[in-house]
Design a protein around this motif. Structure first.
Motif, PDB file in Angstrom:
ATOM      1  N   LEU A  59       0.761  -1.247   0.000  1.00 18.59           N
ATOM      2  CA  LEU A  59       0.000   0.000   0.000  1.00 18.59           C
ATOM      3  C   LEU A  59       0.799   1.310   0.000  1.00 18.59           C
ATOM      4  CD1 LEU A  59      -3.012  -0.787   2.349  1.00 18.59           C
ATOM      5  CD2 LEU A  59      -3.062  -0.340  -0.101  1.00 18.59           C
ATOM      6  N   PRO A  60       2.120   1.338   0.217  1.00 19.10           N
ATOM      7  CA  PRO A  60       2.804   2.631   0.316  1.00 19.10           C
ATOM      8  C   PRO A  60       2.578   3.577  -0.877  1.00 19.10           C
ATOM      9  CG  PRO A  60       4.253   0.935   1.119  1.00 19.10           C
ATOM     10  CD  PRO A  60       3.039   0.239   0.559  1.00 19.10           C
ATOM     11  N   ALA A  61       2.618   3.076  -2.095  1.00 14.06           N
ATOM     12  CA  ALA A  61       2.398   3.957  -3.249  1.00 14.06           C
ATOM     13  C   ALA A  61       0.993   4.531  -3.230  1.00 14.06           C
ATOM     14  CB  ALA A  61       2.635   3.198  -4.555  1.00 14.06           C
ATOM     15  N   THR A  62       0.029   3.714  -2.858  1.00 15.23           N
ATOM     16  CA  THR A  62      -1.363   4.179  -2.782  1.00 15.23           C
ATOM     17  C   THR A  62      -1.519   5.249  -1.714  1.00 15.23           C
ATOM     18  OG1 THR A  62      -2.192   2.055  -3.553  1.00 15.23           O
ATOM     19  CG2 THR A  62      -3.742   3.454  -2.356  1.00 15.23           C
ATOM     20  N   VAL A  63      -0.877   5.071  -0.587  1.00 20.45           N
ATOM     21  CA  VAL A  63      -0.968   6.060   0.488  1.00 20.45           C
ATOM     22  C   VAL A  63      -0.378   7.394   0.028  1.00 20.45           C
ATOM     23  CG1 VAL A  63      -0.162   6.639   2.822  1.00 20.45           C
ATOM     24  CG2 VAL A  63      -1.068   4.358   2.336  1.00 20.45           C
ATOM     25  N   VAL A  64       0.773   7.349  -0.640  1.00 21.22           N
ATOM     26  CA  VAL A  64       1.377   8.585  -1.156  1.00 21.22           C
ATOM     27  C   VAL A  64       0.452   9.226  -2.187  1.00 21.22           C
ATOM     28  CG1 VAL A  64       3.312   9.525  -2.489  1.00 21.22           C
ATOM     29  CG2 VAL A  64       3.743   7.881  -0.665  1.00 21.22           C
ATOM     30  N   ASN A  65      -0.099   8.426  -3.102  1.00 25.01           N
ATOM     31  CA  ASN A  65      -1.025   8.961  -4.106  1.00 25.01           C
ATOM     32  C   ASN A  65      -2.260   9.557  -3.441  1.00 25.01           C
ATOM     33  OD1 ASN A  65       0.558   8.272  -6.333  1.00 25.01           O
ATOM     34  ND2 ASN A  65      -0.404   6.275  -6.545  1.00 25.01           N
ATOM     35  N   SER A  66      -2.749   8.932  -2.385  1.00 26.51           N
ATOM     36  CA  SER A  66      -3.939   9.415  -1.686  1.00 26.51           C
ATOM     37  C   SER A  66      -3.673  10.726  -0.955  1.00 26.51           C
ATOM     38  CB  SER A  66      -4.443   8.355  -0.714  1.00 26.51           C
ATOM     39  OG  SER A  66      -4.869   7.223  -1.435  1.00 26.51           O
ATOM     40  N   ILE A  67      -2.529  10.834  -0.332  1.00 22.04           N
ATOM     41  CA  ILE A  67      -2.152  12.090   0.332  1.00 22.04           C
ATOM     42  C   ILE A  67      -2.009  13.194  -0.709  1.00 22.04           C
ATOM     43  CG2 ILE A  67      -0.303  13.259   1.604  1.00 22.04           C
ATOM     44  CD1 ILE A  67       0.111  10.536   3.095  1.00 22.04           C
ATOM     45  N   SER A  68      -1.380  12.858  -1.827  1.00 24.04           N
ATOM     46  CA  SER A  68      -1.242  13.820  -2.930  1.00 24.04           C
ATOM     47  C   SER A  68      -2.608  14.283  -3.423  1.00 24.04           C
ATOM     48  CB  SER A  68      -0.449  13.160  -4.059  1.00 24.04           C
ATOM     49  OG  SER A  68      -0.660  13.810  -5.270  1.00 24.04           O
ATOM     50  N   THR A  69      -3.548  13.355  -3.544  1.00 24.46           N
ATOM     51  CA  THR A  69      -4.907  13.688  -3.985  1.00 24.46           C
ATOM     52  C   THR A  69      -5.576  14.629  -2.984  1.00 24.46           C
ATOM     53  OG1 THR A  69      -5.165  11.626  -5.198  1.00 24.46           O
ATOM     54  CG2 THR A  69      -7.191  12.733  -4.512  1.00 24.46           C
ATOM     55  N   ALA A  70      -5.465  14.309  -1.699  1.00 27.40           N
ATOM     56  CA  ALA A  70      -6.097  15.127  -0.661  1.00 27.40           C
ATOM     57  C   ALA A  70      -5.544  16.546  -0.651  1.00 27.40           C
ATOM     58  CB  ALA A  70      -5.915  14.468   0.702  1.00 27.40           C
ATOM     59  N   ILE A  71      -4.266  16.704  -0.966  1.00 31.75           N
ATOM     60  CA  ILE A  71      -3.637  18.029  -0.946  1.00 31.75           C
ATOM     61  C   ILE A  71      -3.815  18.767  -2.269  1.00 31.75           C
ATOM     62  CG2 ILE A  71      -1.406  19.227  -0.799  1.00 31.75           C
ATOM     63  CD1 ILE A  71      -0.552  16.961   1.173  1.00 31.75           C
ATOM     64  N   CYS A  72      -3.572  18.081  -3.378  1.00 33.57           N
ATOM     65  CA  CYS A  72      -3.519  18.752  -4.678  1.00 33.57           C
ATOM     66  C   CYS A  72      -4.870  18.951  -5.364  1.00 33.57           C
ATOM     67  CB  CYS A  72      -2.589  17.984  -5.622  1.00 33.57           C
ATOM     68  SG  CYS A  72      -0.887  17.931  -5.059  1.00 33.57           S
ATOM     69  N   ALA A  73      -5.817  18.030  -5.172  1.00 31.14           N
ATOM     70  CA  ALA A  73      -7.102  18.139  -5.882  1.00 31.14           C
ATOM     71  C   ALA A  73      -7.843  19.444  -5.567  1.00 31.14           C
ATOM     72  CB  ALA A  73      -7.979  16.922  -5.606  1.00 31.14           C
ATOM     73  N   PRO A  74      -7.908  19.885  -4.306  1.00 30.75           N
ATOM     74  CA  PRO A  74      -8.581  21.173  -4.071  1.00 30.75           C
ATOM     75  C   PRO A  74      -7.904  22.347  -4.784  1.00 30.75           C
ATOM     76  CG  PRO A  74      -8.388  19.960  -2.018  1.00 30.75           C
ATOM     77  CD  PRO A  74      -7.567  19.224  -3.045  1.00 30.75           C
ATOM     78  N   PHE A  75      -6.575  22.378  -4.769  1.00 27.93           N
ATOM     79  CA  PHE A  75      -5.862  23.454  -5.462  1.00 27.93           C
ATOM     80  C   PHE A  75      -6.141  23.420  -6.965  1.00 27.93           C
ATOM     81  CE2 PHE A  75      -3.099  23.057  -1.652  1.00 27.93           C
ATOM     82  CZ  PHE A  75      -3.244  24.358  -1.173  1.00 27.93           C
ATOM     83  N   LEU A  76      -6.081  22.224  -7.545  1.00 29.21           N
ATOM     84  CA  LEU A  76      -6.362  22.094  -8.972  1.00 29.21           C
ATOM     85  C   LEU A  76      -7.796  22.489  -9.303  1.00 29.21           C
ATOM     86  CD1 LEU A  76      -4.576  18.770  -9.960  1.00 29.21           C
ATOM     87  CD2 LEU A  76      -4.098  21.046 -10.832  1.00 29.21           C
ATOM     88  N   TYR A  77      -8.740  22.021  -8.493  1.00 27.33           N
ATOM     89  CA  TYR A  77     -10.143  22.318  -8.746  1.00 27.33           C
ATOM     90  C   TYR A  77     -10.385  23.823  -8.763  1.00 27.33           C
ATOM     91  CZ  TYR A  77     -15.137  22.867  -8.060  1.00 27.33           C
ATOM     92  OH  TYR A  77     -16.438  23.268  -8.189  1.00 27.33           O
ATOM     93  N   PHE A  78      -9.914  24.524  -7.737  1.00 27.99           N
ATOM     94  CA  PHE A  78     -10.171  25.964  -7.662  1.00 27.99           C
ATOM     95  C   PHE A  78      -9.394  26.737  -8.720  1.00 27.99           C
ATOM     96  CE2 PHE A  78     -11.696  24.782  -3.385  1.00 27.99           C
ATOM     97  CZ  PHE A  78     -12.988  25.272  -3.526  1.00 27.99           C
ATOM     98  N   SER A  79      -8.217  26.252  -9.100  1.00 29.44           N
ATOM     99  CA  SER A  79      -7.464  26.897 -10.181  1.00 29.44           C
ATOM    100  C   SER A  79      -8.191  26.741 -11.514  1.00 29.44           C
ATOM    101  CB  SER A  79      -6.057  26.295 -10.293  1.00 29.44           C
ATOM    102  OG  SER A  79      -5.334  26.522  -9.116  1.00 29.44           O
ATOM    103  N   ILE A  80      -8.652  25.540 -11.800  1.00 31.88           N
ATOM    104  CA  ILE A  80      -9.375  25.293 -13.049  1.00 31.88           C
ATOM    105  C   ILE A  80     -10.688  26.061 -13.065  1.00 31.88           C
ATOM    106  CG2 ILE A  80     -10.595  23.514 -14.373  1.00 31.88           C
ATOM    107  CD1 ILE A  80      -8.315  21.582 -13.470  1.00 31.88           C
ATOM    108  N   LYS A  81     -11.361  26.093 -11.938  1.00 28.85           N
ATOM    109  CA  LYS A  81     -12.632  26.836 -11.841  1.00 28.85           C
ATOM    110  C   LYS A  81     -12.403  28.319 -12.133  1.00 28.85           C
ATOM    111  CE  LYS A  81     -16.269  28.020  -8.609  1.00 28.85           C
ATOM    112  NZ  LYS A  81     -16.702  28.009  -7.233  1.00 28.85           N
TER     113      LYS A  81
END
Length: 186
Positions: free
Chosen positions: A153-175
Protein backbone atom coordinates in the motif's frame (compact mmCIF):
# COMPACT_ATOMS: atom_id res chain seq x y z
CA UNK A 1 -19.12 23.14 -12.26
CA UNK A 2 -20.46 21.49 -15.43
CA UNK A 3 -22.70 18.98 -13.65
CA UNK A 4 -25.80 20.24 -15.42
CA UNK A 5 -24.24 20.33 -18.89
CA UNK A 6 -23.30 16.68 -19.45
CA UNK A 7 -24.18 16.45 -23.14
CA UNK A 8 -22.95 19.77 -24.49
CA UNK A 9 -20.08 19.88 -26.95
CA UNK A 10 -18.09 21.83 -24.36
CA UNK A 11 -18.62 19.06 -21.76
CA UNK A 12 -17.58 16.36 -24.23
CA UNK A 13 -14.43 18.30 -25.16
CA UNK A 14 -13.56 18.92 -21.51
CA UNK A 15 -14.13 15.23 -20.72
CA UNK A 16 -11.69 14.29 -23.47
CA UNK A 17 -9.22 16.91 -22.29
CA UNK A 18 -9.36 15.62 -18.72
CA UNK A 19 -8.97 12.03 -19.96
CA UNK A 20 -5.81 13.05 -21.84
CA UNK A 21 -4.49 14.97 -18.82
CA UNK A 22 -5.13 11.98 -16.55
CA UNK A 23 -3.28 9.67 -18.94
CA UNK A 24 -0.37 12.13 -19.16
CA UNK A 25 -0.45 12.59 -15.36
CA UNK A 26 0.26 8.89 -14.98
CA UNK A 27 2.61 8.54 -17.93
CA UNK A 28 4.90 11.53 -17.25
CA UNK A 29 5.49 11.10 -13.54
CA UNK A 30 5.72 7.46 -12.58
CA UNK A 31 7.83 6.58 -9.58
CA UNK A 32 7.79 2.79 -9.05
CA UNK A 33 7.55 1.52 -5.48
CA UNK A 34 8.61 -2.05 -4.62
CA UNK A 35 5.66 -4.14 -3.53
CA UNK A 36 4.73 -7.72 -2.78
CA UNK A 37 1.68 -7.51 -5.04
CA UNK A 38 1.56 -5.82 -8.42
CA UNK A 39 3.77 -3.04 -9.73
CA UNK A 40 2.48 0.10 -7.97
CA UNK A 41 3.87 3.55 -8.58
CA UNK A 42 3.37 7.12 -7.47
CA UNK A 43 1.57 9.30 -10.03
CA UNK A 44 -0.94 12.17 -10.40
CA UNK A 45 -3.65 10.27 -12.26
CA UNK A 46 -5.85 9.84 -9.19
CA UNK A 47 -5.57 13.53 -8.30
CA UNK A 48 -6.57 14.53 -11.81
CA UNK A 49 -9.44 12.02 -11.82
CA UNK A 50 -10.87 13.45 -8.61
CA UNK A 51 -10.51 16.96 -10.03
CA UNK A 52 -12.35 15.85 -13.18
CA UNK A 53 -15.18 14.33 -11.14
CA UNK A 54 -15.54 17.50 -9.07
CA UNK A 55 -15.40 19.81 -12.09
CA UNK A 56 -17.31 17.81 -14.71
CA UNK A 57 -19.71 15.94 -12.46
CA UNK A 58 -20.13 12.24 -11.78
CA UNK A 59 -20.76 10.92 -15.28
CA UNK A 60 -18.28 12.92 -17.33
CA UNK A 61 -15.63 12.96 -14.59
CA UNK A 62 -15.96 9.20 -14.23
CA UNK A 63 -15.67 8.78 -18.01
CA UNK A 64 -12.51 10.91 -18.03
CA UNK A 65 -11.04 8.74 -15.25
CA UNK A 66 -12.05 5.50 -16.93
CA UNK A 67 -10.50 6.57 -20.23
CA UNK A 68 -7.38 8.15 -18.69
CA UNK A 69 -6.49 5.60 -16.00
CA UNK A 70 -8.01 2.59 -17.76
CA UNK A 71 -6.42 3.58 -21.05
CA UNK A 72 -3.03 3.91 -19.40
CA UNK A 73 -3.33 0.45 -17.88
CA UNK A 74 -4.45 -1.12 -21.15
CA UNK A 75 -1.65 0.47 -23.17
CA UNK A 76 1.19 0.06 -20.67
CA UNK A 77 1.32 -3.55 -19.52
CA UNK A 78 -1.46 -3.61 -16.94
CA UNK A 79 -4.19 -5.05 -19.16
CA UNK A 80 -4.98 -7.98 -16.84
CA UNK A 81 -5.81 -5.64 -13.95
CA UNK A 82 -7.16 -2.65 -15.88
CA UNK A 83 -10.70 -3.66 -14.96
CA UNK A 84 -9.78 -3.28 -11.29
CA UNK A 85 -8.48 0.24 -11.91
CA UNK A 86 -11.68 1.11 -13.75
CA UNK A 87 -13.80 -0.34 -10.97
CA UNK A 88 -11.89 1.80 -8.46
CA UNK A 89 -12.64 4.91 -10.56
CA UNK A 90 -16.34 4.07 -10.50
CA UNK A 91 -16.37 3.55 -6.72
CA UNK A 92 -14.48 6.81 -6.05
CA UNK A 93 -16.76 8.72 -8.45
CA UNK A 94 -19.92 7.37 -6.84
CA UNK A 95 -18.75 8.10 -3.30
CA UNK A 96 -17.48 11.63 -3.82
CA UNK A 97 -20.36 12.55 -6.12
CA UNK A 98 -22.86 11.31 -3.55
CA UNK A 99 -21.13 13.29 -0.82
CA UNK A 100 -20.92 16.37 -3.06
CA UNK A 101 -24.66 16.06 -3.69
CA UNK A 102 -25.21 15.80 0.09
CA UNK A 103 -23.27 19.06 0.41
CA UNK A 104 -25.76 20.61 -2.03
CA UNK A 105 -22.97 21.00 -4.59
CA UNK A 106 -21.61 23.88 -2.53
CA UNK A 107 -17.97 23.98 -3.55
CA UNK A 108 -16.55 25.80 -0.57
CA UNK A 109 -12.90 25.19 0.26
CA UNK A 110 -14.01 23.15 3.25
CA UNK A 111 -16.32 20.89 1.22
CA UNK A 112 -13.85 20.35 -1.63
CA UNK A 113 -11.11 19.52 0.88
CA UNK A 114 -13.41 16.99 2.60
CA UNK A 115 -14.23 15.47 -0.80
CA UNK A 116 -10.54 15.21 -1.74
CA UNK A 117 -9.68 13.58 1.59
CA UNK A 118 -12.63 11.20 1.20
CA UNK A 119 -11.42 10.30 -2.29
CA UNK A 120 -7.93 9.61 -0.96
CA UNK A 121 -9.19 7.40 1.87
CA UNK A 122 -11.56 5.59 -0.50
CA UNK A 123 -8.68 4.94 -2.88
CA UNK A 124 -6.63 3.32 -0.09
CA UNK A 125 -9.46 0.88 0.62
CA UNK A 126 -10.24 0.16 -3.05
CA UNK A 127 -6.57 -0.35 -3.86
CA UNK A 128 -6.19 -2.74 -0.95
CA UNK A 129 -9.15 -4.78 -2.19
CA UNK A 130 -7.86 -4.63 -5.78
CA UNK A 131 -4.44 -5.87 -4.63
CA UNK A 132 -6.06 -8.79 -2.83
CA UNK A 133 -7.95 -9.71 -6.01
CA UNK A 134 -4.77 -9.32 -8.07
CA UNK A 135 -2.85 -11.61 -5.70
CA UNK A 136 -5.65 -14.17 -5.82
CA UNK A 137 -5.64 -14.00 -9.64
CA UNK A 138 -2.06 -15.29 -9.70
CA UNK A 139 -2.80 -18.13 -7.28
CA UNK A 140 -1.78 -16.68 -3.92
CA UNK A 141 -3.60 -18.06 -0.88
CA UNK A 142 -6.18 -15.76 0.71
CA UNK A 143 -4.25 -15.15 3.96
CA UNK A 144 -1.05 -14.42 2.07
CA UNK A 145 -2.95 -12.09 -0.29
CA UNK A 146 -4.32 -10.12 2.69
CA UNK A 147 -0.88 -9.59 4.20
CA UNK A 148 1.00 -9.01 0.93
CA UNK A 149 -1.62 -6.51 -0.23
CA UNK A 150 -1.34 -4.58 3.01
CA UNK A 151 2.43 -4.28 2.59
CA UNK A 152 1.91 -3.14 -1.01
CA UNK A 153 0.00 0.00 0.00
CA UNK A 154 2.80 2.63 0.32
CA UNK A 155 2.40 3.96 -3.25
CA UNK A 156 -1.36 4.18 -2.78
CA UNK A 157 -0.97 6.06 0.49
CA UNK A 158 1.38 8.58 -1.16
CA UNK A 159 -1.02 8.96 -4.11
CA UNK A 160 -3.94 9.41 -1.69
CA UNK A 161 -2.15 12.09 0.33
CA UNK A 162 -1.24 13.82 -2.93
CA UNK A 163 -4.91 13.69 -3.98
CA UNK A 164 -6.10 15.13 -0.66
CA UNK A 165 -3.64 18.03 -0.95
CA UNK A 166 -3.52 18.75 -4.68
CA UNK A 167 -7.10 18.14 -5.88
CA UNK A 168 -8.58 21.17 -4.07
CA UNK A 169 -5.86 23.45 -5.46
CA UNK A 170 -6.36 22.09 -8.97
CA UNK A 171 -10.14 22.32 -8.75
CA UNK A 172 -10.17 25.96 -7.66
CA UNK A 173 -7.46 26.90 -10.18
CA UNK A 174 -9.37 25.29 -13.05
CA UNK A 175 -12.63 26.84 -11.84
CA UNK A 176 -11.02 30.28 -11.79
CA UNK A 177 -9.52 29.86 -15.28
CA UNK A 178 -12.82 28.53 -16.63
CA UNK A 179 -14.74 31.48 -15.17
CA UNK A 180 -12.20 33.90 -16.64
CA UNK A 181 -12.54 32.35 -20.09
CA UNK A 182 -16.35 32.41 -19.83
CA UNK A 183 -16.29 36.09 -18.82
CA UNK A 184 -14.09 37.05 -21.76
CA UNK A 185 -16.30 35.11 -24.20
CA UNK A 186 -19.58 36.52 -22.93
Amino acid sequence: MLRDQQNTLRAVILTGLFAALIYIGVWVLRIPIPAMVGRPFIHFGNTLTVTAILFLGKRNGMLAGLIGLGGFDILNGYLAVSWLTMLEVIVVALIISGLFKAFGYVDSKRNITILAITAGVTKVFTSYLASIIEALMVGTSFKTALVASFFSLPATVVNSISTAICAPFLYFSIKKIYALVQTRRG
